[in-house]
Design a protein around this motif. Structure first.
Motif, PDB file in Angstrom:
ATOM      1  N   ALA A  37       0.815  -1.203   0.000  1.00 22.23           N
ATOM      2  CA  ALA A  37       0.000   0.000   0.000  1.00 22.23           C
ATOM      3  C   ALA A  37       0.856   1.263   0.000  1.00 22.23           C
ATOM      4  O   ALA A  37       0.426   2.311  -0.467  1.00 22.23           O
ATOM      5  N   SER A  38       2.077   1.177   0.538  1.00 22.97           N
ATOM      6  CA  SER A  38       2.878   2.390   0.658  1.00 22.97           C
ATOM      7  C   SER A  38       4.261   2.300   0.037  1.00 22.97           C
ATOM      8  O   SER A  38       4.893   3.323  -0.186  1.00 22.97           O
ATOM      9  N   HIS A  39       4.767   1.093  -0.212  1.00 21.80           N
ATOM     10  CA  HIS A  39       6.132   0.941  -0.702  1.00 21.80           C
ATOM     11  C   HIS A  39       6.166  -0.014  -1.889  1.00 21.80           C
ATOM     12  O   HIS A  39       5.464  -1.030  -1.900  1.00 21.80           O
ATOM     13  N   PRO A  40       7.013   0.282  -2.888  1.00 17.36           N
ATOM     14  CA  PRO A  40       7.176  -0.664  -3.991  1.00 17.36           C
ATOM     15  C   PRO A  40       7.898  -1.920  -3.530  1.00 17.36           C
ATOM     16  O   PRO A  40       8.686  -1.891  -2.577  1.00 17.36           O
ATOM     17  N   ARG A  41       7.618  -3.032  -4.212  1.00 21.09           N
ATOM     18  CA  ARG A  41       8.333  -4.290  -3.948  1.00 21.09           C
ATOM     19  C   ARG A  41       9.686  -4.204  -4.640  1.00 21.09           C
ATOM     20  O   ARG A  41       9.770  -3.925  -5.830  1.00 21.09           O
ATOM     21  N   VAL A  42      10.717  -4.517  -3.892  1.00 22.01           N
ATOM     22  CA  VAL A  42      12.087  -4.365  -4.380  1.00 22.01           C
ATOM     23  C   VAL A  42      12.764  -5.727  -4.455  1.00 22.01           C
ATOM     24  O   VAL A  42      12.780  -6.476  -3.472  1.00 22.01           O
ATOM     25  N   LEU A  43      13.308  -6.046  -5.626  1.00 21.60           N
ATOM     26  CA  LEU A  43      14.130  -7.242  -5.769  1.00 21.60           C
ATOM     27  C   LEU A  43      15.588  -6.813  -5.673  1.00 21.60           C
ATOM     28  O   LEU A  43      16.079  -6.073  -6.528  1.00 21.60           O
ATOM     29  N   GLU A  72      17.523 -15.668   4.862  1.00 18.82           N
ATOM     30  CA  GLU A  72      16.288 -16.012   5.569  1.00 18.82           C
ATOM     31  C   GLU A  72      16.334 -15.521   7.015  1.00 18.82           C
ATOM     32  O   GLU A  72      15.346 -15.004   7.547  1.00 18.82           O
ATOM     33  N   SER A  73      17.496 -15.681   7.661  1.00 23.65           N
ATOM     34  CA  SER A  73      17.615 -15.232   9.049  1.00 23.65           C
ATOM     35  C   SER A  73      17.794 -13.716   9.127  1.00 23.65           C
ATOM     36  O   SER A  73      17.319 -13.076  10.079  1.00 23.65           O
ATOM     37  N   LEU A  74      18.454 -13.128   8.133  1.00 23.29           N
ATOM     38  CA  LEU A  74      18.690 -11.694   8.137  1.00 23.29           C
ATOM     39  C   LEU A  74      17.405 -10.914   7.871  1.00 23.29           C
ATOM     40  O   LEU A  74      17.176  -9.859   8.476  1.00 23.29           O
ATOM     41  N   CYS A  75      16.569 -11.433   6.975  1.00 26.31           N
ATOM     42  CA  CYS A  75      15.343 -10.742   6.561  1.00 26.31           C
ATOM     43  C   CYS A  75      14.185 -11.736   6.571  1.00 26.31           C
ATOM     44  O   CYS A  75      13.787 -12.247   5.500  1.00 26.31           O
ATOM     45  N   PRO A  76      13.627 -12.059   7.732  1.00 26.49           N
ATOM     46  CA  PRO A  76      12.590 -13.103   7.830  1.00 26.49           C
ATOM     47  C   PRO A  76      11.357 -12.832   6.972  1.00 26.49           C
ATOM     48  O   PRO A  76      10.674 -13.780   6.570  1.00 26.49           O
ATOM     49  N   SER A  77      11.053 -11.574   6.699  1.00 27.57           N
ATOM     50  CA  SER A  77       9.841 -11.274   5.938  1.00 27.57           C
ATOM     51  C   SER A  77      10.064 -11.278   4.430  1.00 27.57           C
ATOM     52  O   SER A  77       9.106 -11.151   3.661  1.00 27.57           O
ATOM     53  N   ALA A  78      11.309 -11.429   3.988  1.00 31.83           N
ATOM     54  CA  ALA A  78      11.613 -11.356   2.552  1.00 31.83           C
ATOM     55  C   ALA A  78      11.346 -12.681   1.854  1.00 31.83           C
ATOM     56  O   ALA A  78      11.392 -13.754   2.471  1.00 31.83           O
ATOM     57  N   ASP A  79      11.083 -12.610   0.569  1.00 30.96           N
ATOM     58  CA  ASP A  79      11.026 -13.800  -0.286  1.00 30.96           C
ATOM     59  C   ASP A  79      12.430 -14.061  -0.812  1.00 30.96           C
ATOM     60  O   ASP A  79      13.024 -13.205  -1.476  1.00 30.96           O
ATOM     61  N   ILE A  80      12.968 -15.248  -0.503  1.00 35.46           N
ATOM     62  CA  ILE A  80      14.335 -15.585  -0.905  1.00 35.46           C
ATOM     63  C   ILE A  80      14.296 -16.378  -2.202  1.00 35.46           C
ATOM     64  O   ILE A  80      13.566 -17.367  -2.325  1.00 35.46           O
ATOM     65  N   LEU A  81      15.113 -15.951  -3.169  1.00 34.63           N
ATOM     66  CA  LEU A  81      15.121 -16.551  -4.503  1.00 34.63           C
ATOM     67  C   LEU A  81      16.531 -17.049  -4.809  1.00 34.63           C
ATOM     68  O   LEU A  81      17.347 -16.317  -5.377  1.00 34.63           O
ATOM     69  N   PRO A  82      16.856 -18.283  -4.431  1.00 37.65           N
ATOM     70  CA  PRO A  82      18.215 -18.794  -4.674  1.00 37.65           C
ATOM     71  C   PRO A  82      18.481 -18.994  -6.161  1.00 37.65           C
ATOM     72  O   PRO A  82      17.611 -19.466  -6.914  1.00 37.65           O
ATOM     73  N   LEU A 105      11.710  -1.151   7.919  1.00 41.94           N
ATOM     74  CA  LEU A 105      10.938  -0.007   7.443  1.00 41.94           C
ATOM     75  C   LEU A 105       9.691  -0.420   6.664  1.00 41.94           C
ATOM     76  O   LEU A 105       8.925   0.434   6.216  1.00 41.94           O
ATOM     77  N   GLY A 106       9.511  -1.716   6.495  1.00 41.34           N
ATOM     78  CA  GLY A 106       8.312  -2.209   5.807  1.00 41.34           C
ATOM     79  C   GLY A 106       8.447  -2.345   4.314  1.00 41.34           C
ATOM     80  O   GLY A 106       7.439  -2.510   3.606  1.00 41.34           O
ATOM     81  N   THR A 107       9.658  -2.293   3.776  1.00 40.59           N
ATOM     82  CA  THR A 107       9.855  -2.479   2.339  1.00 40.59           C
ATOM     83  C   THR A 107       9.609  -3.935   1.981  1.00 40.59           C
ATOM     84  O   THR A 107      10.278  -4.825   2.519  1.00 40.59           O
ATOM     85  N   PRO A 108       8.674  -4.235   1.076  1.00 43.96           N
ATOM     86  CA  PRO A 108       8.508  -5.624   0.627  1.00 43.96           C
ATOM     87  C   PRO A 108       9.729  -6.048  -0.200  1.00 43.96           C
ATOM     88  O   PRO A 108      10.045  -5.419  -1.209  1.00 43.96           O
ATOM     89  N   LEU A 109      10.424  -7.100   0.250  1.00 44.45           N
ATOM     90  CA  LEU A 109      11.699  -7.473  -0.353  1.00 44.45           C
ATOM     91  C   LEU A 109      11.652  -8.851  -0.982  1.00 44.45           C
ATOM     92  O   LEU A 109      11.082  -9.796  -0.429  1.00 44.45           O
TER      93      LEU A 109
END
Length: 380
Positions: A3-9, A53-63, A36-40
């Motif tokens: 709602a407030s931030h772009p998704r960043v890859l 995964e441990s550094l950014c628990p809310s991020a989607d990890i793409l190996p 800060l709530g940035t979708p990562l």
């Protein structure tokens, strides 16, 4: 879309196994962006997946595939596999944090350019490395939606040398990891001394890659001049990875007896604040930096700092460090003056702590988030 931030890859595949350089940048920035709530979304090497995964628990990890552990394969995959990966995701913005970028991606791209010395000081870089980074810097300045640099000095040099429009480059100062770099305890200083086998001997510290740009030959010569004739000679400790400066072995071997230069290699992260904060002062007489993170980290550890006013280093050190010229005589004179002036060293330690507090990864992440919003045409 948030709602407030772009998704960043974030393309973290460029992070080297030892996590120095771009690794410090990426690994420090990502957790703050997450807070800060940035979708990562984080593209990374397969062996780094658990780390992120441990550094950014809310991020989607793409190996990525296993073969991108080798640099040529990673660069090839960046132009093909990463571009396909981006196309399959819902990323609004792609951040390439280390000069290069996937050219086929049709989404806004932010590229971080860490250094302009490939143009301004070409002689201190290996030819292959210089050609690679100068070519990619030019290409990214033309093709990226925006470019980030860590200092106004770097931006100004790119504008001067390449004629790039200033308004296409954003300056975002790096930060200091306060959990790692702060005033050390006496036990931490003692642990660093034990590791270095220094006992109670005073020492001058350097931290960084042992490469020509760091001006270590001049530092060693200046140090030898400064301690000649002193009864209580400090050691000079050059901590950091071995670069391509092959002049140091012969120079150190030819030093007079009692003029000791130690090269312990990489120091464990947990020893760094004791190492920096336990030194009489930190010497960093670089010929030019894109930012100069070791200067900031030394100040955060309450270490007096001697550096040069070249490019970004005065931007980082401000009035909280001592400055010297880059030649051996100037460095030697400055070293001798600091050794003879304990009150000035105490003053610099206090000033440095206050100066370091002005730089934070939180502030850096806020500015990155603003840039992502601008290039993704989002309003904060």
């Amino acid at each position: 879309m948030s709602a407030s931030h772009p998704r960043v890859l974030m393309d973290a595949t460029a992070v080297p196994p030892d996590r120095r350089g771009v690794g410090r940048y990426v690994d420090s920035l990502l957790p703050e962006l997450g807070r800060l709530g940035t979708p990562l979304l984080i593209a990374c090497r397969a062996e780094d997946a658990r780390h992120y995964e441990s550094l950014c628990p809310s991020a989607d990890i793409l190996p990525g595939p296993a073969q991108i552990g080798r640099r040529p394969a990673r660069l090839a995959w960046e132009q093909t596999g990463l571009a396909r990966l981006v196309a399959k995701t819902n990323a609004d913005v792609v951040h390439s944090p280390h000069y290069t970028q996937p050219l086929a991606v049709r989404r806004p791209i932010v590229v971080t350019l860490h250094d302009a010395t490939f143009f301004t000081h070409p002689d201190v870089h290996e030819r292959v490395k210089r050609l690679f980074f100068t070519n990619w810097t030019k290409l990214s300045l033309r093709r990226a939606t925006r470019c980030i640099v860590p200092s106004a000095a770097t931006r100004d040099e790119l504008v001067r040398v390449l004629g790039t429009r200033e308004d296409r480059i954003d300056v975002v100062h790096l930060g200091v990891d306060e959990e790692v770099f702060h005033r050390p305890t006496s036990d931490e200083i003692a642990a660093a001394r034990r590791h270095l086998e220094l006992a109670d001997r005073p020492y001058i510290a350097f931290l960084g890659t042992l490469e020509p740009r760091k001006n270590l030959s001049s530092l060693i010569r200046g140090f030898a001049n400064a301690v000649r004739g002193r009864a209580d000679k400090p050691a000079l400790v050059l901590a950091g990875g071995q670069g391509w400066d092959d002049s140091l072995d012969a120079l150190i071997a030819g030093l007079p007896a009692g003029v000791d230069v130690l090269r312990p290699g990489f120091l464990p992260l947990e020893l760094l604040r004791g190492y920096l904060g336990g030194a009489q002062f930190v010497a960093y007489p670089s010929l030019g930096e894109g930012f100069g993170l070791p200067v900031l980290e030394a100040m955060a550890c309450a270490a007096p700092v001697l550096t040069t006013p070249v490019l970004s280093l005065s931007e980082v050190g401000g009035d909280a460090v001592e400055y010297t010229g880059t030649d051996p005589d100037s460095i030697g004179t400055a070293i001798a003056a600091l050794l003879d002036n304990p009150s000035r060293r105490r003053e610099l330690a206090t000033l440095g702590l206050s100066r370091a507090a002005e730089f934070s990864w939180h502030s850096a992440a806020v500015r990155h988030q603003e840039i992502y919003a601008q290039v993704g045409r989002f309003q904060r």
